[in-house]
Design a protein around this motif. Structure first.
Motif, mmCIF file in Angstrom:
data_model
loop_
_atom_site.group_PDB
_atom_site.id
_atom_site.type_symbol
_atom_site.label_atom_id
_atom_site.label_comp_id
_atom_site.label_asym_id
_atom_site.label_seq_id
_atom_site.Cartn_x
_atom_site.Cartn_y
_atom_site.Cartn_z
ATOM 1 N N UNK A 7 -0.849 -5.453 11.872
ATOM 2 C CA UNK A 7 0.401 -5.580 11.131
ATOM 3 C C UNK A 7 0.409 -4.674 9.911
ATOM 4 N N UNK A 8 -0.750 -4.494 9.291
ATOM 5 C CA UNK A 8 -0.894 -3.584 8.156
ATOM 6 C C UNK A 8 -0.545 -2.160 8.574
ATOM 7 N N UNK A 32 -0.774 6.847 10.224
ATOM 8 C CA UNK A 32 -1.938 7.690 9.961
ATOM 9 C C UNK A 32 -2.383 7.594 8.501
ATOM 10 N N UNK A 33 -1.430 7.529 7.589
ATOM 11 C CA UNK A 33 -1.758 7.361 6.174
ATOM 12 C C UNK A 33 -2.458 6.025 5.942
ATOM 13 N N UNK A 34 -1.891 4.957 6.498
ATOM 14 C CA UNK A 34 -2.456 3.623 6.301
ATOM 15 C C UNK A 34 -3.796 3.440 6.995
ATOM 16 N N UNK A 35 -4.002 4.160 8.084
ATOM 17 C CA UNK A 35 -5.256 4.033 8.825
ATOM 18 C C UNK A 35 -6.456 4.475 7.985
ATOM 19 N N UNK A 63 0.838 -1.205 0.000
ATOM 20 C CA UNK A 63 0.000 0.000 0.000
ATOM 21 C C UNK A 63 0.872 1.252 0.000
ATOM 22 N N UNK A 64 1.937 1.237 0.764
ATOM 23 C CA UNK A 64 2.860 2.375 0.782
ATOM 24 C C UNK A 64 3.629 2.482 -0.527
ATOM 25 N N UNK A 65 4.089 1.375 -1.048
ATOM 26 C CA UNK A 65 4.881 1.380 -2.282
ATOM 27 C C UNK A 65 4.088 1.897 -3.475
#
Length: 81
Positions: free
Chosen positions: A53-54, A62-65, A22-24
């Protein structure tokens, strides 16, 4: 106990890799998990460490949330379009 531990470890690593991807790729519309094992896991996946873990990416939490993670459980998702 060993099989429960194996499922827990699988969900942990799947969540970690999904967070990295997701970050990549700069995901923002969601991460959808489909195929073989996860749809058959049902509640074991829903209550696993996958989401924790995600999100475990330090300052990027915060971005992934804000990114939804969804397990596709339909038996033929390709036919839905």
């Amino acid at each position: 106990p060993q099989s429960v531990a194996a499922v827990d470890l699988f969900c942990h690593w799947l969540g970690s890799v999904a967070g990295n991807l997701a970050l990549s790729y700069g995901a923002f519309g969601g991460v959808y998990i489909a195929g073989g094992i996860v749809p058959q896991m049902g509640e074991a996946f829903a209550h696993s460490r996958f989401r924790d873990s995600f999100l475990a990416k330090g300052r990027y939490r915060d971005y992934l949330d804000r990114i939804a993670t969804v397990a596709i459980t339909h038996p033929q998702p390709g036919l839905l379009g």
